[in-house]
Design an enzyme around this catalytic site. Sequence first.
Site, PDB file in Angstrom:
ATOM      1  N   GLY A   1     -92.121 -33.093  68.733  1.00 55.87           N
ATOM      2  CA  GLY A   1     -92.998 -32.469  67.757  1.00 55.87           C
ATOM      3  C   GLY A   1     -93.818 -33.512  67.007  1.00 55.87           C
TER       4      GLY A   1
ATOM      5  N   ARG B   1     -93.488 -31.982  75.529  1.00 55.29           N
ATOM      6  CA  ARG B   1     -92.080 -31.876  75.899  1.00 55.29           C
ATOM      7  C   ARG B   1     -91.953 -32.229  77.376  1.00 55.29           C
ATOM      8  NH1 ARG B   1     -89.783 -31.405  70.826  1.00 55.29           N
ATOM      9  NH2 ARG B   1     -90.828 -29.764  69.643  1.00 55.29           N
TER      10      ARG B   1
ATOM     11  N   ASP C   1     -84.890 -37.089  67.987  1.00 61.99           N
ATOM     12  CA  ASP C   1     -83.643 -37.322  68.718  1.00 61.99           C
ATOM     13  C   ASP C   1     -83.849 -37.345  70.224  1.00 61.99           C
ATOM     14  OD1 ASP C   1     -80.466 -37.176  68.566  1.00 61.99           O
ATOM     15  OD2 ASP C   1     -81.104 -35.735  70.095  1.00 61.99           O
TER      16      ASP C   1
ATOM     17  N   THR D   1     -90.617 -37.426  62.713  1.00 61.61           N
ATOM     18  CA  THR D   1     -90.302 -36.002  62.704  1.00 61.61           C
ATOM     19  C   THR D   1     -90.311 -35.507  61.267  1.00 61.61           C
ATOM     20  OG1 THR D   1     -88.551 -34.351  63.049  1.00 61.61           O
ATOM     21  CG2 THR D   1     -87.854 -36.625  62.839  1.00 61.61           C
TER      22      THR D   1
ATOM     23  N   ASP E   1     -88.624 -33.100  60.059  1.00 65.75           N
ATOM     24  CA  ASP E   1     -87.338 -32.534  59.653  1.00 65.75           C
ATOM     25  C   ASP E   1     -86.441 -33.521  58.912  1.00 65.75           C
ATOM     26  OD1 ASP E   1     -88.088 -30.168  60.771  1.00 65.75           O
ATOM     27  OD2 ASP E   1     -86.721 -30.269  62.485  1.00 65.75           O
TER      28      ASP E   1
ATOM     29  N   ASP F   1     -84.300 -35.569  60.192  1.00 63.11           N
ATOM     30  CA  ASP F   1     -82.979 -35.333  60.764  1.00 63.11           C
ATOM     31  C   ASP F   1     -82.481 -36.452  61.672  1.00 63.11           C
ATOM     32  OD1 ASP F   1     -84.819 -34.928  62.776  1.00 63.11           O
ATOM     33  OD2 ASP F   1     -83.952 -33.050  63.497  1.00 63.11           O
TER      34      ASP F   1
ATOM     35  N   ARG G   1     -92.559 -10.017  42.325  1.00 65.54           N
ATOM     36  CA  ARG G   1     -91.948  -9.931  43.644  1.00 65.54           C
ATOM     37  C   ARG G   1     -90.958 -11.074  43.882  1.00 65.54           C
ATOM     38  NH1 ARG G   1     -97.668  -8.664  46.681  1.00 65.54           N
ATOM     39  NH2 ARG G   1     -97.540  -6.375  46.573  1.00 65.54           N
TER      40      ARG G   1
ATOM     41  N   ARG H   1     -84.444 -27.021  61.818  1.00 66.51           N
ATOM     42  CA  ARG H   1     -83.523 -26.337  62.735  1.00 66.51           C
ATOM     43  C   ARG H   1     -82.073 -26.714  62.472  1.00 66.51           C
ATOM     44  NH1 ARG H   1     -84.771 -27.790  68.703  1.00 66.51           N
ATOM     45  NH2 ARG H   1     -83.975 -29.760  67.919  1.00 66.51           N
TER      46      ARG H   1
ATOM     47  N   GLY I   1     -88.727 -25.389  42.070  1.00 68.60           N
ATOM     48  CA  GLY I   1     -87.873 -24.595  41.201  1.00 68.60           C
ATOM     49  C   GLY I   1     -87.412 -23.300  41.835  1.00 68.60           C
TER      50      GLY I   1
END
Length: 322
Positions: free
Chosen positions: A11, A72, A103, A127, A129, A131, A164, A173, A187
């Site tokens: 990604g 990919r 990864d 990335t 993320d 991660d 709302r 993920r 917040g």
Amino acid sequence: MKKIAVLTSGGDSPGMNAAVRAVVRTAIYNDIEVYGIYHGYQGLINDDIHQLDLGAVGDTIQRGGTFLYSARCPEFKEESVRQRGIENLRKRGIEGLVVIGGDGSYRGAQRISEECKDIQTIGVPGTIDNDINGTDFTIGFDTALNTIIESVDKIRDTASSHARTFIIEVMGRDCGDLALWAGLSVGAETIILPEVDTDIKEIAERIENGIKRGKKHSIIMVAEGCMSGEECSKELLKYINVDARVSVLGHIQRGGSPSGQDRVLASRLGGYAVELLLDGKTALGVGIRNNALTSTPFEEIFRNNKHEFDYNMFKLTKELSI
């Protein structure tokens, strides 16, 4: 070392171009030829490899995405396919490879280092993320975080106007850092993460208590690795009757001009990757710990696997959202 190559894989994340720029310019400064591999590992096996000069990375530090493109490539898991890519490097005399990605990208670099002792590999964490084990921050995380904050600040205006509850689904993920940091920053009343068990009934009770004391709207931040925003909404409405709306931020989180922090991080890590290659190092992922550059063997990165989660920060978000 006379020749190295660089690719971006998996990604895309804001700051990848800045990292490629740093790799190219640090290498040329040290009299090393640099080759760009287009379309990630797919381009490596398809021989889509071209020499890069200083001009090739001009006017790129501020651009999101990756000018080398990404793709990919699940077939790269096959040894025979990897050997095609390795031969494409060897025929050009390329001795080092910098892989910018997550990864899966690191695992491809590790396989090359294991199967080809004459080609060194270094991984750079790219990335949103956040991660990747072995680094406090990954390239693109800060920009994505700020994109989420800007989006939720706007959503809060309409949430307040219509009284709302908004459920914001963000990327993440297996790692909830984006949801955690963004939730604290805006917040959010509730943050749902893959690292922490979630009790929807308890969340409903907290929202109801807030309404009783006069609260007009709520923000729930959901990491996609736990559940979708729609799933969260359906579960929530089993316990409380509120006007709940879902906003999925999606791929907007990956785009945009990289923040100053991501540009600096990418530049430091890209330059450091070349320094490690010059020192004869291989099979390492670079990172930053307490603002110091570090390197971690791929084996250790994969063995620990999970990026360290900050439970103290999560505890703080609960204390501040009462």
